[in-house]
Design a protein around this motif. Structure first.
Motif, PDB file in Angstrom:
ATOM      1  N   ASP A  16       0.857  -1.188   0.000  1.00  0.00           N
ATOM      2  CA  ASP A  16       0.000   0.000   0.000  1.00  0.00           C
ATOM      3  C   ASP A  16       0.897   1.244   0.000  1.00  0.00           C
ATOM      4  O   ASP A  16       1.055   1.918   1.007  1.00  0.00           O
ATOM      5  CB  ASP A  16      -0.901  -0.029   1.239  1.00  0.00           C
ATOM      6  CG  ASP A  16      -1.982   1.039   1.167  1.00  0.00           C
ATOM      7  OD1 ASP A  16      -2.647   1.258   2.186  1.00  0.00           O
ATOM      8  OD2 ASP A  16      -2.147   1.672   0.108  1.00  0.00           O
ATOM      9  N   ASP A  18       0.569   4.088  -1.850  1.00  0.00           N
ATOM     10  CA  ASP A  18      -0.128   5.372  -2.022  1.00  0.00           C
ATOM     11  C   ASP A  18      -1.588   5.074  -2.352  1.00  0.00           C
ATOM     12  O   ASP A  18      -1.973   3.915  -2.498  1.00  0.00           O
ATOM     13  CB  ASP A  18       0.524   6.177  -3.152  1.00  0.00           C
ATOM     14  CG  ASP A  18       0.313   7.671  -2.981  1.00  0.00           C
ATOM     15  OD1 ASP A  18      -0.667   8.046  -2.312  1.00  0.00           O
ATOM     16  OD2 ASP A  18       1.122   8.461  -3.496  1.00  0.00           O
ATOM     17  N   THR A  19      -2.380   6.124  -2.496  1.00  0.00           N
ATOM     18  CA  THR A  19      -3.773   5.928  -2.865  1.00  0.00           C
ATOM     19  C   THR A  19      -3.877   5.564  -4.336  1.00  0.00           C
ATOM     20  O   THR A  19      -2.996   5.883  -5.135  1.00  0.00           O
ATOM     21  CB  THR A  19      -4.614   7.187  -2.606  1.00  0.00           C
ATOM     22  OG1 THR A  19      -4.123   8.250  -3.440  1.00  0.00           O
ATOM     23  CG2 THR A  19      -4.524   7.604  -1.151  1.00  0.00           C
ATOM     24  N   LYS A  20      -4.966   4.919  -4.697  1.00  0.00           N
ATOM     25  CA  LYS A  20      -5.182   4.520  -6.087  1.00  0.00           C
ATOM     26  C   LYS A  20      -5.246   5.737  -6.996  1.00  0.00           C
ATOM     27  O   LYS A  20      -4.702   5.728  -8.093  1.00  0.00           O
ATOM     28  CB  LYS A  20      -6.482   3.708  -6.184  1.00  0.00           C
ATOM     29  CG  LYS A  20      -6.741   3.130  -7.570  1.00  0.00           C
ATOM     30  CD  LYS A  20      -7.967   2.247  -7.560  1.00  0.00           C
ATOM     31  CE  LYS A  20      -8.207   1.615  -8.943  1.00  0.00           C
ATOM     32  NZ  LYS A  20      -9.387   0.737  -8.937  1.00  0.00           N
ATOM     33  N   ASN A  22      -3.788   8.679  -6.639  1.00  0.00           N
ATOM     34  CA  ASN A  22      -2.468   9.260  -6.875  1.00  0.00           C
ATOM     35  C   ASN A  22      -1.641   8.395  -7.815  1.00  0.00           C
ATOM     36  O   ASN A  22      -0.895   8.898  -8.657  1.00  0.00           O
ATOM     37  CB  ASN A  22      -1.732   9.451  -5.549  1.00  0.00           C
ATOM     38  CG  ASN A  22      -2.293  10.622  -4.750  1.00  0.00           C
ATOM     39  OD1 ASN A  22      -2.910  11.514  -5.327  1.00  0.00           O
ATOM     40  ND2 ASN A  22      -2.101  10.633  -3.454  1.00  0.00           N
ATOM     41  N   GLU A  62       2.760   5.547   5.947  1.00  0.00           N
ATOM     42  CA  GLU A  62       1.917   5.336   4.777  1.00  0.00           C
ATOM     43  C   GLU A  62       0.504   4.947   5.184  1.00  0.00           C
ATOM     44  O   GLU A  62      -0.479   5.381   4.597  1.00  0.00           O
ATOM     45  CB  GLU A  62       2.528   4.242   3.885  1.00  0.00           C
ATOM     46  CG  GLU A  62       3.803   4.631   3.178  1.00  0.00           C
ATOM     47  CD  GLU A  62       3.595   5.764   2.197  1.00  0.00           C
ATOM     48  OE1 GLU A  62       2.465   5.920   1.713  1.00  0.00           O
ATOM     49  OE2 GLU A  62       4.562   6.505   1.936  1.00  0.00           O
ATOM     50  N   LYS A  65      -1.273   8.017   6.396  1.00  0.00           N
ATOM     51  CA  LYS A  65      -1.636   8.851   5.261  1.00  0.00           C
ATOM     52  C   LYS A  65      -2.881   8.304   4.576  1.00  0.00           C
ATOM     53  O   LYS A  65      -3.798   9.053   4.228  1.00  0.00           O
ATOM     54  CB  LYS A  65      -0.472   8.907   4.277  1.00  0.00           C
ATOM     55  CG  LYS A  65      -0.761   9.717   3.029  1.00  0.00           C
ATOM     56  CD  LYS A  65       0.430   9.693   2.097  1.00  0.00           C
ATOM     57  CE  LYS A  65       0.095  10.414   0.792  1.00  0.00           C
ATOM     58  NZ  LYS A  65       1.236  10.355  -0.167  1.00  0.00           N
ATOM     59  N   THR A  66      -2.919   6.985   4.378  1.00  0.00           N
ATOM     60  CA  THR A  66      -4.064   6.358   3.725  1.00  0.00           C
ATOM     61  C   THR A  66      -5.334   6.555   4.534  1.00  0.00           C
ATOM     62  O   THR A  66      -6.409   6.874   4.003  1.00  0.00           O
ATOM     63  CB  THR A  66      -3.798   4.854   3.527  1.00  0.00           C
ATOM     64  OG1 THR A  66      -2.621   4.692   2.724  1.00  0.00           O
ATOM     65  CG2 THR A  66      -4.978   4.191   2.825  1.00  0.00           C
ATOM     66  N   GLU A  67      -5.235   6.346   5.856  1.00  0.00           N
ATOM     67  CA  GLU A  67      -6.403   6.504   6.719  1.00  0.00           C
ATOM     68  C   GLU A  67      -6.897   7.942   6.738  1.00  0.00           C
ATOM     69  O   GLU A  67      -8.108   8.200   6.753  1.00  0.00           O
ATOM     70  CB  GLU A  67      -6.057   6.043   8.142  1.00  0.00           C
ATOM     71  CG  GLU A  67      -5.804   4.544   8.248  1.00  0.00           C
ATOM     72  CD  GLU A  67      -5.352   4.135   9.637  1.00  0.00           C
ATOM     73  OE1 GLU A  67      -5.111   5.039  10.471  1.00  0.00           O
ATOM     74  OE2 GLU A  67      -5.245   2.918   9.898  1.00  0.00           O
ATOM     75  N   MET A  69      -6.560  10.198   4.288  1.00  0.00           N
ATOM     76  CA  MET A  69      -7.214  10.472   3.018  1.00  0.00           C
ATOM     77  C   MET A  69      -8.608   9.864   2.985  1.00  0.00           C
ATOM     78  O   MET A  69      -9.549  10.459   2.471  1.00  0.00           O
ATOM     79  CB  MET A  69      -6.372   9.920   1.871  1.00  0.00           C
ATOM     80  CG  MET A  69      -5.073  10.676   1.617  1.00  0.00           C
ATOM     81  SD  MET A  69      -5.352  12.419   1.198  1.00  0.00           S
ATOM     82  CE  MET A  69      -6.227  12.228  -0.345  1.00  0.00           C
ATOM     83  N   ALA A  70      -8.745   8.664   3.552  1.00  0.00           N
ATOM     84  CA  ALA A  70     -10.050   8.009   3.591  1.00  0.00           C
ATOM     85  C   ALA A  70     -11.030   8.815   4.434  1.00  0.00           C
ATOM     86  O   ALA A  70     -12.209   8.971   4.076  1.00  0.00           O
ATOM     87  CB  ALA A  70      -9.903   6.597   4.145  1.00  0.00           C
ATOM     88  N   LYS A  73     -12.103  11.950   2.476  1.00  0.00           N
ATOM     89  CA  LYS A  73     -13.051  11.619   1.420  1.00  0.00           C
ATOM     90  C   LYS A  73     -14.427  11.308   1.986  1.00  0.00           C
ATOM     91  O   LYS A  73     -15.455  11.693   1.444  1.00  0.00           O
ATOM     92  CB  LYS A  73     -12.540  10.420   0.606  1.00  0.00           C
ATOM     93  CG  LYS A  73     -11.410  10.779  -0.343  1.00  0.00           C
ATOM     94  CD  LYS A  73     -11.104   9.632  -1.281  1.00  0.00           C
ATOM     95  CE  LYS A  73     -10.053  10.030  -2.308  1.00  0.00           C
ATOM     96  NZ  LYS A  73      -9.794   8.950  -3.285  1.00  0.00           N
TER      97      LYS A  73
END
Length: 248
Positions: A16, A18-20, A22, A62, A65-67, A69-70, A73
């Motif tokens: 994981d 980065d985000t899909k 990006n 990472e 960062k993912t959490e 961004m989620a 959103k």
């Protein structure tokens, strides 16, 4: 040759990073290099145990960062839903229901460069930037970015500088009629100068209105002697049941 979407799925299945969204903004070359690097990491065992804490910290960052961004959103989604509910309360019950298919604002939509050179688009809303190197290049944009572009930079659609490669999005953005009656059919000519693989990929990804334009333009170019590629002609005849070059 793997598509961007396939490369992104393989990368995320390994790590994981980065985000899909990006990852979709990276070029094919960068995605292939990243995938190769991740595959190398899997088959290579670390020589020093002292590297583990550093790698764990990077993975933790990472994940955070993912959490984050989620969460952002999800918050944006809730705000949009609240706005929609508020507008529904004000809407008279006699108003006819729209038959348009609703598209998630965060859905990634393929967008093709329709100019004869490089193209750059900068979003004032999010600060994101998209770069297309040449005609036919595909980049993925969130549907909400296309909505912002339609409002603030309508010229990208009207010239057109870009072609939206998703029929549902084309209809939702109100581009169906324009694509069926595109102003400059000569812009399509560069497609016929691509190699066979690129030509077939662009044709397959084109919206219905653009497919009709490609077929119409192919017939005109063949009749004028400007299109003599047997492979391209055979592909269109087979794919669309046309008879280009087969009439006596």
């Amino acid at each position: 040759m793997k598509t961007k979407a396939q490369l992104v799925e393989e990368i995320l299945s390994l790590k994981d990073v980065d985000t899909k969204a990006n990852l979709m903004k990276l070029s094919l070359a960068k995605l292939e290099a990243l995938l190769s690097e991740l595959e190398y990491e899997l088959v290579s065992e670390p020589e020093q145990v002292t590297e583990a804490p550093q790698m764990d910290m990077k993975a933790l960052m990472e994940q955070m960062k993912t959490e984050m961004m989620a969460e952002l959103k999800e918050q944006a989604r809730k705000e949009v839903e609240a706005e929609l509910k508020a507008s529904e309360v004000k809407t008279p019950t006699s108003k006819p229901v729209s038959n348009k298919v609703e598209i998630d604002r965060f859905e990634m939509i393929p967008v093709m460069n329709a100019t004869n050179g490089s193209l750059v688009y900068f979003s004032r809303k999010t600060g994101a930037e998209w770069n297309w190197s040449e005609y036919g290049d595909i980049e993925y944009m969130e549907y909400q970015e296309l909505l912002s572009m339609r409002t603030a930079h309508r010229r990208f659609f009207d010239e057109p500088f870009i072609l939206v490669m998703d029929d549902v999005a084309v209809e939702s953005l109100g581009l169906t009629k324009m694509y069926e009656n595109i102003k400059s059919p000569e812009q399509i000519d560069v497609i016929f100068r691509m190699n066979q693989a690129e030509f077939e990929e662009v044709v397959e990804k084109s919206p219905k209105g653009i497919k009709h334009l490609i077929i119409s333009r192919a017939k005109k170019l063949y009749d004028s002697g400007e299109l003599d590629s047997v492979k391209k002609i055979n592909f269109m005849n087979t794919r669309f049941q046309t008879d280009i070059g087969q009439r006596g």
